[in-house]
Structures are given as C-alpha cells and as structure tokens.
Design an enzyme around this catalytic site. Structure first.
Site, PDB file in Angstrom:
ATOM      1  N   HIS A 125       0.863  -1.183   0.000  1.00 55.76           N
ATOM      2  CA  HIS A 125       0.000   0.000   0.000  1.00 55.76           C
ATOM      3  C   HIS A 125       0.903   1.238   0.000  1.00 55.76           C
ATOM      4  O   HIS A 125       2.017   1.182   0.524  1.00 55.76           O
ATOM      5  CB  HIS A 125      -0.841  -0.056   1.285  1.00 55.76           C
ATOM      6  N   ASP A 202       2.924  -4.526   8.105  1.00 51.38           N
ATOM      7  CA  ASP A 202       1.733  -3.697   7.911  1.00 51.38           C
ATOM      8  C   ASP A 202       0.535  -4.620   8.122  1.00 51.38           C
ATOM      9  O   ASP A 202       0.213  -5.448   7.271  1.00 51.38           O
ATOM     10  CB  ASP A 202       1.761  -3.122   6.493  1.00 51.38           C
ATOM     11  N   GLN A 205      -4.727  -4.893   7.174  1.00 53.04           N
ATOM     12  CA  GLN A 205      -5.793  -5.785   6.714  1.00 53.04           C
ATOM     13  C   GLN A 205      -5.887  -7.079   7.522  1.00 53.04           C
ATOM     14  O   GLN A 205      -6.737  -7.923   7.235  1.00 53.04           O
ATOM     15  CB  GLN A 205      -5.606  -6.133   5.228  1.00 53.04           C
ATOM     16  N   LYS A 228     -10.392  -0.030  10.749  1.00 53.42           N
ATOM     17  CA  LYS A 228     -10.657  -1.210   9.908  1.00 53.42           C
ATOM     18  C   LYS A 228     -11.083  -2.403  10.752  1.00 53.42           C
ATOM     19  O   LYS A 228     -11.297  -3.495  10.240  1.00 53.42           O
ATOM     20  CB  LYS A 228      -9.409  -1.572   9.094  1.00 53.42           C
ATOM     21  N   CYS A 366      -4.754   2.470  -3.580  1.00 52.31           N
ATOM     22  CA  CYS A 366      -3.438   2.894  -3.044  1.00 52.31           C
ATOM     23  C   CYS A 366      -2.364   1.862  -3.339  1.00 52.31           C
ATOM     24  O   CYS A 366      -1.468   1.612  -2.519  1.00 52.31           O
ATOM     25  CB  CYS A 366      -3.509   3.183  -1.540  1.00 52.31           C
TER      26      CYS A 366
END
Ligand SMILES: Cc1ncc(COP(=O)(O)O)c(C=O)c1O
Length: 408
Positions: A125, A202, A205, A228, A366
C-alpha cells in the site's frame, strides 16, 4: 460466546447496516477501506464523553484519573491482543500510516545510511511505500522490492536474491489490500532476522481479521488501524519491540512526551510516552479497547473462518461470470476479492453497484505501482467482514450479472 457465533445476532449489533441505499438494502462490501462500528463501541464513546471526558496524565482530579485509567487500560488491551511482551511496547497512533511514518522518521533516521537497502514488496500500500521513499531520498538508501508472481503471491523461493545483508529493514504487508494474498509473516521475519534486518509488518488488513501475535510472528514493528476493525477513525497503534523503541529518538515534540524542559533543552519520557506528544486521541483509544473486547468476544479464529467462507463463495460466483477476471491467489486468501470486468471501468462498475445498494470500491486501492505492473487501470474490490452474509454475496453476483449485460 459459543464455538459457532450467532452471526445474525452479531450483525444486529451494527445499526448502520439496517438501511436502504437508493431504495435497496445496503450491502456493505467496502470493509478493507473501513469497517462499521458495533453498538458496544459507539456506547463506549458516548459513555466516555458523557461521564469521564478530561485530559489524560496531567490532571489530579477524578475525571482526569478516570480518563487516564481508561486510556491506559486500552493500551494493555492492545498489548494483549497483539501478544506483546508489555504495554510499553504499544504506541497509540491515528492508524497504520502514522505508525509506519513514525518508524521511518525515528528508527529510520537513526539507523539507515547511504547505500543501505530498504526491502519492500511489490504489493505494498502507498502507506508502506511512500514513507520509505522519503527516507531513501533523505539518506541515500536504496529501495528494493520482492516481486509479485502472476498468481498474486510473493516470489518466496527466490527471497534470498533480495533479502541480502545490505538490507536494514524489511517492511511488508501481512494481507494485501488489493490481491488478498496472505503473506507468511513469521517465515519472512525469520528470514529477515537471519540477515540482521529489522522487520515491520503492515497489519492494516489482518489485525481485525485473524489472530496476530507479534512474539510468535517475530516481528520488530507492527502497525494497524483501528477503523478497519470496528474502532473509531483516528485510532490505531504501533507495536515496537521494547529494545528498539527505547533506542529510538522521539518523533513529535511537545507536551506529554517530556520529563523536564528548560529554554535550551528537554529530556524525554521512556517509550511509549516519548512518541505521544500532545493530547492524544483519548476517545479513539478507548473505542479501540472496546472494539478489541468486542472482537475477542467473537473470536478471531471464527472471524477468519467466516472471511474465508465468504471469500470462497464470492470467488466461485465471480469466476463463473463472463468477462470477469479475478486478481490474486485462488486458494487461501484474506477476506477480499479484487476483479476486473472487461466491459466496465472499475469506477463505472462501482457506481452501477451503488445504484443497487452495493458498496464496492473501484480504483487503484493505493497500490498504483502494482496496478501498473498488472497493466490494469484498477480493480473493483469486494471486501468482507464478519457481519456480512452469504446471501449478500449471492446478491452481489446477481448485481454484477446485471452489470455485465448493462455494459456489454
Ligand atoms: C495494507 C494497508 N496498509 C495501510 C493502509 C493505510 O491505513 P490507514 O489509512 O488507516 O492509515 C491500508 C488502508 O487501506 C491498507 O489496506
């Protein structure tokens, strides 16, 4: 909660889902961009503002003490949720982007020099790309990328070609937000450690979708966003291994992060305080704590199994549609599917879906360099969470079937 959660009852915890959009029942499949919030989180925010609101850490009155206790107990919840060794390893941030920038600007400024390599992957991303480009520009470091194979997975069997001793940091996404690929985080961290590289995961998600344990994963840093995973916007956290956080210089200067200040110089708190200058997002952190309680009440194993079932069902429906190509792995993947319909640009398809009450996302997500590599203008993405249903997936396939005829 029992082994099989009552998904209907859980869905009823989300007031926003019970509405019509353009005269059709809302189907919210834009969860990878931001999830909805359960009543438990909304009520935690209400309670805080109605009873406890005050600034943290500096007050000697009851409300400030309550606000501080709630804020710091949220930090303990995040630490437990991530399997961190202690709450001191948790820095509250406004989300994944801020966490990654913090590491790039503090750890990066101190440790990255000209000629060093920052290793990323081709599926990052922009949040896990641009901060490293900025660091490379400032320091003269080089960026390197682990390629994405045609099946949407990383070229793991050739990892050693990129993960060499010049690599100072390996930063990679746990789950790709456009391909759905689940990267083997523990394996990647172990490989990085073997060449002396620091790792940043990261988890934007993954943090709300599957069990994440930083000690089992063996990462040095991990960043995620609250919004999220059922928590308010502007909430999130960065996990950093204590030894690294302690050795990092502070980031923003200001109140809260100091021990002593003179006109000439200041001394700073230990981590995490030295990274939280100014009044923090107190309500956001408390809301994040409430979201963690809520998610843990369901169980991340059950949430992930539900994600997988919805995704498999969606994949089966999508591959049967003429002129539709699914991106990313066909096997096990996170709860999202990106696809391309030959007849329609992703923006047109997303606008069409919206007219039917279906919230999808169309565009580059992104991931501009990845889309360029895949030679795509973008994709249309359906992303799921535990309150979504099989019937909604069926309805999406019906709407896309109609779209296929409309745009043909
Ligand atoms: C994989 C990934 N990383 C980072 C981010 C950035 O998250 P935020 O905008 O909450 O900081 C996102 C958001 O979509 C994402 O999907």
């Amino acid at each position: 909660m029992s082994m099989t959660p009552d998904w209907d009852a859980i869905r009823a915890d989300f007031p926003i889902l019970d509405q019509e959009v353009h005269g059709k029942p809302l189907i919210y499949f834009d969860n990878a961009a931001s999830s909805q919030k359960p009543r438990a989180v909304i009520e935690a925010l209400d309670r805080y503002y109605e009873r406890d609101n005050a600034n943290v850490h500096r007050g000697l009155h009851a409300l400030s003490t309550r606000a501080t206790d709630a804020y710091e107990s949220a930090r303990v919840k995040v630490a437990k949720y991530l399997g961190a060794a202690s709450a001191e390893e948790i820095v509250f941030t406004k989300g994944t982007t801020e966490g990654i920038n913090l590491v790039a600007q503090t750890w990066g400024a101190k440790n990255v020099r000209e000629g060093d390599v920052i290793l990323l992957t081709e599926m990052e991303h922009h949040s896990n790309l641009v901060p490293w480009q900025m660091l490379a520009e400032r320091t003269g470091a080089r960026l390197r990328f682990v390629p994405v194979e045609p099946d949407g997975t990383l070229a793991l069997e050739r990892l050693g070609e990129w993960l060499t001793p010049e690599v100072k940091l390996f930063a990679f996404t746990h789950i790709s937000n456009s391909l759905g690929t689940i990267n083997p985080a523990a394996e990647l961290c172990a490989a990085a450690r073997a060449v002396g590289a620091v790792t940043l995961v990261d988890a934007a998600q993954s943090a709300g979708h599957l069990p994440v344990n930083v000690q089992e994963m063996g990462c040095d840093f991990l960043a995620f966003s609250g919004h999220k995973m059922c928590a308010p916007t502007g909430s999130g956290a960065l996990y950093g291994r204590a030894e690294l956080l302690d050795a990092m210089p502070p980031w923003h200067g200001g109140g809260e992060m100091i021990v002593t200040v003179s006109y000439e110089r200041s001394t700073y708190k230990k981590a995490p305080g030295k990274f939280e200058a100014g009044t923090p997002n107190i309500a956001g952190a408390i809301g994040l704590g409430a979201a963690i309680d809520y998610i843990e009440g369901i169980g991340r194993g059950a949430i992930f199994a539900h994600d997988l079932a919805l995704t498999e069902h969606a994949l089966a429906g999508l591959v049967s549609l003429p002129g539709v190509q699914v991106q990313g792995p066909r096997g096990r993947r996170g709860g999202l599917v990106g696809f391309v319909m030959d007849a329609a640009h992703p923006h047109d398809l997303t606008t069409f879906a919206d007219q039917h009450g279906l919230a999808l996302r169309g565009g580059h997500h992104c991931n501009m360099p990845l889309m360029k590599k895949l030679r795509l203008p973008g994709t249309t993405r359906a992303s799921f969470y535990f309150y979504n249903t099989m019937a909604e997936v069926d309805r999406m396939i019906e709407i896309l079937t109609t779209a296929g005829r409309f745009f043909a």
